[in-house]
Design a protein around this motif. Structure first.
Motif, PDB file in Angstrom:
ATOM      1  N   LEU A 102      14.467  12.676  -8.439  1.00 50.28           N
ATOM      2  CA  LEU A 102      15.641  11.814  -8.223  1.00 50.28           C
ATOM      3  C   LEU A 102      15.291  10.526  -7.480  1.00 50.28           C
ATOM      4  N   ASN A 103      14.208  10.570  -6.702  1.00 52.46           N
ATOM      5  CA  ASN A 103      13.791   9.387  -5.922  1.00 52.46           C
ATOM      6  C   ASN A 103      12.781   8.504  -6.649  1.00 52.46           C
ATOM      7  N   LEU A 104      12.259   8.988  -7.789  1.00 58.16           N
ATOM      8  CA  LEU A 104      11.133   8.307  -8.448  1.00 58.16           C
ATOM      9  C   LEU A 104      11.349   6.817  -8.708  1.00 58.16           C
ATOM     10  N   ASP A 105      12.544   6.447  -9.156  1.00 56.53           N
ATOM     11  CA  ASP A 105      12.752   5.033  -9.503  1.00 56.53           C
ATOM     12  C   ASP A 105      13.235   4.206  -8.306  1.00 56.53           C
ATOM     13  N   LYS A 106      13.234   4.801  -7.114  1.00 53.38           N
ATOM     14  CA  LYS A 106      13.704   4.071  -5.922  1.00 53.38           C
ATOM     15  C   LYS A 106      12.557   3.407  -5.159  1.00 53.38           C
ATOM     16  N   TRP A 107      11.334   3.720  -5.547  1.00 61.65           N
ATOM     17  CA  TRP A 107      10.185   3.091  -4.889  1.00 61.65           C
ATOM     18  C   TRP A 107       9.076   2.878  -5.920  1.00 61.65           C
ATOM     19  N   GLN A 108       8.172   1.937  -5.603  1.00 63.91           N
ATOM     20  CA  GLN A 108       7.076   1.590  -6.513  1.00 63.91           C
ATOM     21  C   GLN A 108       5.758   2.063  -5.904  1.00 63.91           C
ATOM     22  N   TYR A 112       2.564  10.098  -4.941  1.00 62.78           N
ATOM     23  CA  TYR A 112       2.579  11.081  -3.850  1.00 62.78           C
ATOM     24  C   TYR A 112       3.701  10.793  -2.857  1.00 62.78           C
ATOM     25  N   ILE A 113       4.359  11.850  -2.419  1.00 64.54           N
ATOM     26  CA  ILE A 113       5.233  11.756  -1.246  1.00 64.54           C
ATOM     27  C   ILE A 113       4.596  12.635  -0.171  1.00 64.54           C
ATOM     28  N   ILE A 114       4.315  12.014   0.968  1.00 61.40           N
ATOM     29  CA  ILE A 114       3.581  12.713   2.024  1.00 61.40           C
ATOM     30  C   ILE A 114       4.401  12.739   3.304  1.00 61.40           C
ATOM     31  N   ASP A 126       0.790  -1.231   0.000  1.00 57.42           N
ATOM     32  CA  ASP A 126       0.000   0.000   0.000  1.00 57.42           C
ATOM     33  C   ASP A 126       0.824   1.285   0.000  1.00 57.42           C
ATOM     34  N   PHE A 127       2.083   1.186   0.389  1.00 56.88           N
ATOM     35  CA  PHE A 127       2.932   2.392   0.438  1.00 56.88           C
ATOM     36  C   PHE A 127       4.395   2.009   0.639  1.00 56.88           C
ATOM     37  N   ALA A 128       5.260   2.990   0.382  1.00 57.85           N
ATOM     38  CA  ALA A 128       6.684   2.875   0.720  1.00 57.85           C
ATOM     39  C   ALA A 128       6.972   3.905   1.812  1.00 57.85           C
ATOM     40  N   MET A 129       8.115   3.764   2.473  1.00 58.66           N
ATOM     41  CA  MET A 129       8.404   4.699   3.567  1.00 58.66           C
ATOM     42  C   MET A 129       9.907   4.754   3.830  1.00 58.66           C
TER      43      MET A 129
END
Ligand code: FE2
Length: 246
Positions: A135-141, A184-186, A111-114
């Motif tokens: 720069l972080n886009l490809d580091k999490w799904q 989203y990054i929250i 459901d999320f990365a953190m």
């Protein structure tokens, strides 16, 4: 699933209790903690014990947490932050210390990365700009990632081929609909040491089925925490900032 999302407790048990009470009211199924359980505040052991009791607790480690175990992180801090880490080290029992030691640097779930800082540097980075988002886009799904360390609640949204948009949460009890096709990054803000000039504890509820994130702010007894800090011999600068939200 409903997740109670929170960060940067910083040994502030009164503020943590206010957040946990709201999570109970919201009927959360699980907890996502973005790191920095300890440092600055007067009650690290009590905060650790409260989190140890939570069911479905998903943590990542923050830079203050890491400074308990690594001298290079400890040495990176200001003198007053070092004072609070030394105080914390004396307060923590072995089980609480072990609990914190097991916080991983990153979390990647359905459901999320953190991560506390960013995926480029989980402990020293502050993910604050559109450029850092890219720069972080490809580091999490997936569509949602939670981060911590700035102590200011915000939401960044990204759609392919557009620059990310950044919105600071200015009000309390704001619900954001998370749109399909967006990422989203929250940052849920800080429970125990907010720095957006709002002294209230900051945290959120993420509903992965309804695709919503709700930011909440709740008051707590700041003066009682300040008194505990003074009694503990913690630097005045740390207790004064709780009253200013800085
Ligand atoms: Fe922090």
């Amino acid at each position: 699933m409903k997740y109670g999302v929170f960060s940067d407790v910083h040994s502030n048990y009164e503020a943590l209790s206010a957040a946990l009470k709201e999570f109970d009211k919201a009927g959360v199924d699980a907890y996502a903690f973005c790191g920095d359980l300890i440092g600055y505040g007067p009650e690290p052991e009590k905060c650790a014990r409260a989190l140890m009791k939570l069911k479905n607790f998903i943590p990542v480690m923050g830079n203050h947490d890491m400074s308990l175990f690594r001298d290079d992180f400890f040495n990176w801090f200001s003198d007053y932050a070092k004072d609070s880490i030394l105080f914390t080290s004396k307060q923590l029992t072995p089980p609480a210390r072990e609990f914190i030691k097991n916080f991983p640097p990153e979390y990647h779930g359905k459901d999320f990365a953190m991560v506390h800082g960013s995926f480029l540097d989980p402990y020293r980075d502050y993910l604050l700009s559109a450029e850092q988002f890219v720069l972080n886009l490809d580091k999490w799904q997936g569509g949602v990632c939670f981060v911590g360390p700035s102590h200011v609640p915000f939401i960044m949204s990204y759609k392919s081929n557009h620059m990310p948009q950044i919105d600071v949460f200015l009000g309390a009890d704001v619900t954001v609909k998370l749109l399909p096709g967006h990422r989203y990054i929250i940052n849920p803000g800080s429970v125990g040491q907010p720095r957006d000039t709002n002294v209230r504890a900051s945290f959120g509820v993420y509903d992965s089925a309804a695709h919503t994130f709700r930011l909440l702010r709740r008051p707590y007894d700041v003066e009682s925490v300040q008194k505990k800090m003074t009694r503990a011999g913690l630097p005045d600068i740390l207790s004064n900032r709780l009253k200013k939200g800085t």
